[in-house]
Design a protein around this motif. Structure first.
Motif, PDB file in Angstrom:
ATOM      1  N   ALA A 100      -4.616 -14.433   0.412  1.00 38.49           N
ATOM      2  CA  ALA A 100      -4.119 -15.181  -0.751  1.00 38.49           C
ATOM      3  C   ALA A 100      -4.595 -16.629  -0.693  1.00 38.49           C
ATOM      4  O   ALA A 100      -5.012 -17.138   0.354  1.00 38.49           O
ATOM      5  CB  ALA A 100      -2.590 -15.124  -0.770  1.00 38.49           C
ATOM      6  N   ASP A 101      -4.549 -17.293  -1.825  1.00 35.95           N
ATOM      7  CA  ASP A 101      -4.857 -18.720  -1.877  1.00 35.95           C
ATOM      8  C   ASP A 101      -3.960 -19.479  -0.889  1.00 35.95           C
ATOM      9  O   ASP A 101      -2.790 -19.118  -0.677  1.00 35.95           O
ATOM     10  CB  ASP A 101      -4.604 -19.271  -3.281  1.00 35.95           C
ATOM     11  CG  ASP A 101      -5.531 -18.671  -4.340  1.00 35.95           C
ATOM     12  OD1 ASP A 101      -6.401 -17.859  -3.974  1.00 35.95           O
ATOM     13  OD2 ASP A 101      -5.361 -19.023  -5.527  1.00 35.95           O
ATOM     14  N   SER A 136      -3.751 -19.873   2.396  1.00 35.17           N
ATOM     15  CA  SER A 136      -3.155 -19.095   3.487  1.00 35.17           C
ATOM     16  C   SER A 136      -3.296 -19.740   4.857  1.00 35.17           C
ATOM     17  O   SER A 136      -2.562 -19.375   5.781  1.00 35.17           O
ATOM     18  CB  SER A 136      -3.797 -17.702   3.545  1.00 35.17           C
ATOM     19  OG  SER A 136      -3.497 -16.929   2.411  1.00 35.17           O
ATOM     20  N   ARG A 188     -10.729 -21.978  -1.234  1.00 31.26           N
ATOM     21  CA  ARG A 188      -9.606 -21.249  -1.851  1.00 31.26           C
ATOM     22  C   ARG A 188      -8.514 -20.915  -0.837  1.00 31.26           C
ATOM     23  O   ARG A 188      -7.315 -21.095  -1.113  1.00 31.26           O
ATOM     24  CB  ARG A 188     -10.123 -19.960  -2.498  1.00 31.26           C
ATOM     25  CG  ARG A 188      -9.036 -19.150  -3.199  1.00 31.26           C
ATOM     26  CD  ARG A 188      -9.578 -17.836  -3.750  1.00 31.26           C
ATOM     27  NE  ARG A 188      -9.971 -16.901  -2.701  1.00 31.26           N
ATOM     28  CZ  ARG A 188      -9.112 -16.143  -2.001  1.00 31.26           C
ATOM     29  NH1 ARG A 188      -7.801 -16.218  -2.228  1.00 31.26           N
ATOM     30  NH2 ARG A 188      -9.557 -15.291  -1.092  1.00 31.26           N
ATOM     31  N   VAL A 189      -8.894 -20.424   0.350  1.00 28.56           N
ATOM     32  CA  VAL A 189      -7.876 -19.952   1.309  1.00 28.56           C
ATOM     33  C   VAL A 189      -7.286 -21.089   2.137  1.00 28.56           C
ATOM     34  O   VAL A 189      -6.260 -20.896   2.798  1.00 28.56           O
ATOM     35  CB  VAL A 189      -8.435 -18.849   2.238  1.00 28.56           C
ATOM     36  CG1 VAL A 189      -8.941 -17.670   1.418  1.00 28.56           C
ATOM     37  CG2 VAL A 189      -9.501 -19.375   3.182  1.00 28.56           C
TER      38      VAL A 189
END
Length: 258
Positions: free
Chosen positions: A127-128, A130, A155-156
């Protein structure tokens, strides 16, 4: 994917499938310097000191204590296990494209908070936001799109998180690498050319790597694997020693407010 990337991926997969022994824990080229820290290593870790030195050089300036760490391209799991044992992280996840490498790592690498997941660096199964830290050591040269990978890292990562990279490129491709890093939206805080230290590590570790190749791999694979390991006399070693290939370490930060 071009022929060079296919060759690297084939070499990694060959090692994962053919060498099931856990003693071969690291696959990076290593780092040797007079100012490298005198690490206190266990007897099992000592043979990989130069490879571990490269992790320490890549981690310089980053605090992993209590953090959730992702290593992308975890390979045979030695680096992820070392980080989990020595850097006080809350968790370490090793992600690798090779099912064989992930299976080996799950069976043989043990440390508090350590786990391994199979997945693609360009489409990560997380997920984003994380992770606090993403680590990538000598793996990104295999990816079809480094820009796509860098976007996934951004993103992560959580806001304020750190991306730590160590890898090599043809010397004339380093500006493109740095441009792709900046285009990801991460802030490039530091980057260094460590090619001389990598070449010195290759020289010091040459006998050991030749012995491992000779003992654990079929003879028909030796030419490919000597180039893959950049032993002295190979094209890979010559490219580093001549400056045609550059080894870069970099540290980036995800802005707290996008």
């Amino acid at each position: 994917m071009d022929g060079r990337r296919l060759g690297w991926r084939a070499a990694y997969e060959l090692l994962a499938l053919r060498v099931r022994r856990p003693e071969w824990a690291f696959m990076n080229y290593g780092y040797a310097s007079d100012d490298a820290p005198a690490l206190a290593l266990s007897p099992d870790e000592e043979p990989d000191r130069l490879c571990i030195n490269l992790y320490e050089r890549t981690l310089a300036g980053a605090d992993l204590r209590g953090r959730d760490v992702l290593e992308v391209g975890s390979g045979r799991g030695g680096g992820s296990a070392y980080v989990a044992r020595h850097h006080g992280s809350r968790s370490v996840v090793g992600l690798d494209f090779s099912a064989a490498a992930v299976d080996l790592s799950r069976r043989h690498r043990r440390a508090p908070g350590l786990s391994f997941v199979r997945g693609d660096a360009q489409v990560m199964p997380f997920a984003d936001a994380s992770f606090d830290v993403v680590l990538n050591v000598e793996s990104s040269h295999c990816y079809p799109s480094f820009a796509a990978f860098a976007g996934e890292v951004a993103r992560v990562l959580r806001p304020g998180g750190t991306f730590l990279l160590a890898d090599f490129r043809p010397a004339d491709a380093v500006p493109t690498l740095l441009a792709d890093l900046r285009a990801s939206g991460l802030v490039l805080e530091a980057h260094d050319d460590v090619t001389p230290q990598v070449v010195e590590a290759l020289r010091r570790d040459d006998d050991r790597k030749r012995a491992l190749i000779g003992a654990w791999l079929p003879r028909f694979t030796h030419p490919l694997m000597r180039r893959f390991a950049a032993v002295e006399g190979s094209r890979g070693f010559a490219a580093f020693a001549s400056g045609r290939t550059t080894y870069v370490v970099a540290r980036l930060r995800k802005p707290v407010h996008a």
